[in-house]
Design an enzyme around this catalytic site. Structure first.
Site, PDB file in Angstrom:
ATOM      1  N   CYS A  95      92.882 155.318  58.071  1.00  0.00           N
ATOM      2  CA  CYS A  95      92.813 155.134  56.619  1.00  0.00           C
ATOM      3  C   CYS A  95      91.417 155.402  56.074  1.00  0.00           C
ATOM      4  CB  CYS A  95      93.296 153.742  56.217  1.00  0.00           C
ATOM      5  SG  CYS A  95      92.415 152.375  56.989  1.00  0.00           S
ATOM      6  N   HIS A 168      92.373 147.700  55.230  1.00  0.00           N
ATOM      7  CA  HIS A 168      92.780 149.037  54.800  1.00  0.00           C
ATOM      8  C   HIS A 168      91.761 149.596  53.818  1.00  0.00           C
ATOM      9  CE1 HIS A 168      95.610 152.265  54.320  1.00  0.00           C
ATOM     10  NE2 HIS A 168      95.733 152.073  53.025  1.00  0.00           N
TER      11      HIS A 168
END
Length: 232
Positions: A95, A168
């Protein structure tokens, strides 16, 4: 098909700037820490800033919001700005790399791509769908090799590639005067409304604050900015 993993990156500008340099991003732009989201703090950041990268915990509050947001967009999809580069994430723990791609590849009118791994990827990916771009990254051994070599350079011990990471990264950037949240885990790019070169920093900070308000007791948020390196 077996799932593919990489070692997760940490939100460390020194390491991430090495990554950008190795994949061929001009050193005229650098990642820097953002220490506060109020106007008086943001005013001290070097300009121009073309993107924010937000690291946040994947809490139950966030996941619930993500599902609700996705249902709303399925029912009322918004039109993506012309020229938007958006890609899906299929490579686990990538990510951070994808957020950096979103930050850089939506600003190629400002940031030079030198000959190298990212320029090669972009030439192959620019006419593909978001899903095809995500699968292209899965097989890009040049980028994966650079990612893996730098993911172990952070200040904290790097988890294994297969370890479940509960944080994330997403990118916020200005695409055609639209403040876009670009997250490869989502089914759609998220348009947070109008912005401009002059207001982007404060507008992006306001979106970061929305993430934080969803988890007011959570302190593990980090923001870095992609900023011009020549003007300090």
């Amino acid at each position: 098909m077996a799932e593919k993993f990489v070692i997760p990156m940490e939100s460390n500008p020194d390491v991430l700037n090495k990554f950008l340099a190795k994949i061929g991003v001009s050193e005229d732009f650098k990642l820097i820490d953002v220490y506060g989201l109020e106007s008086d703090t943001l005013d001290f950041l070097p300009k121009p800033i073309v993107a924010f990268i937000l690291l946040f915990p994947c809490s139950s509050n966030y996941e619930n919001h993500r599902k609700e947001e996705d249902e709303e967009l399925k029912a009322n999809p918004s039109k993506a700005p012309e020229g938007l580069f958006y890609m899906k994430q299929f490579l686990h723990n990538a990510c951070c790399t994808i957020a950096l791609f979103h930050a850089v590849l939506n600003n190629t009118n400002t940031i030079e791509l030198k000959d190298g791994a990212l320029k090669n990827f972009y030439e192959k990916a620019k006419d593909l769908s978001p899903e095809e771009r995500g699968h292209l990254l899965e097989g890009d051994q040049d980028i994966i090799k650079i990612h893996q070599s730098l993911a172990v350079e952070g200040q904290t011990e790097a988890p294994s590639a297969e370890e479940n990471v509960l944080f994330h990264f997403v990118a916020l950037t200005n695409v055609g005067d639209n403040l876009m949240e670009l997250d490869g885990r989502k089914n759609f790019p998220i348009n947070h409304g109008k912005t401009s070169t002059e207001t982007f920093v404060n507008d992006a900070a306001a979106v970061c604050k929305k993430f934080m308000r969803r988890d007011e007791k959570e302190l593990r948020f980090t923001v870095i900015a992609l900023a011009a390196s020549g003007e300090q």
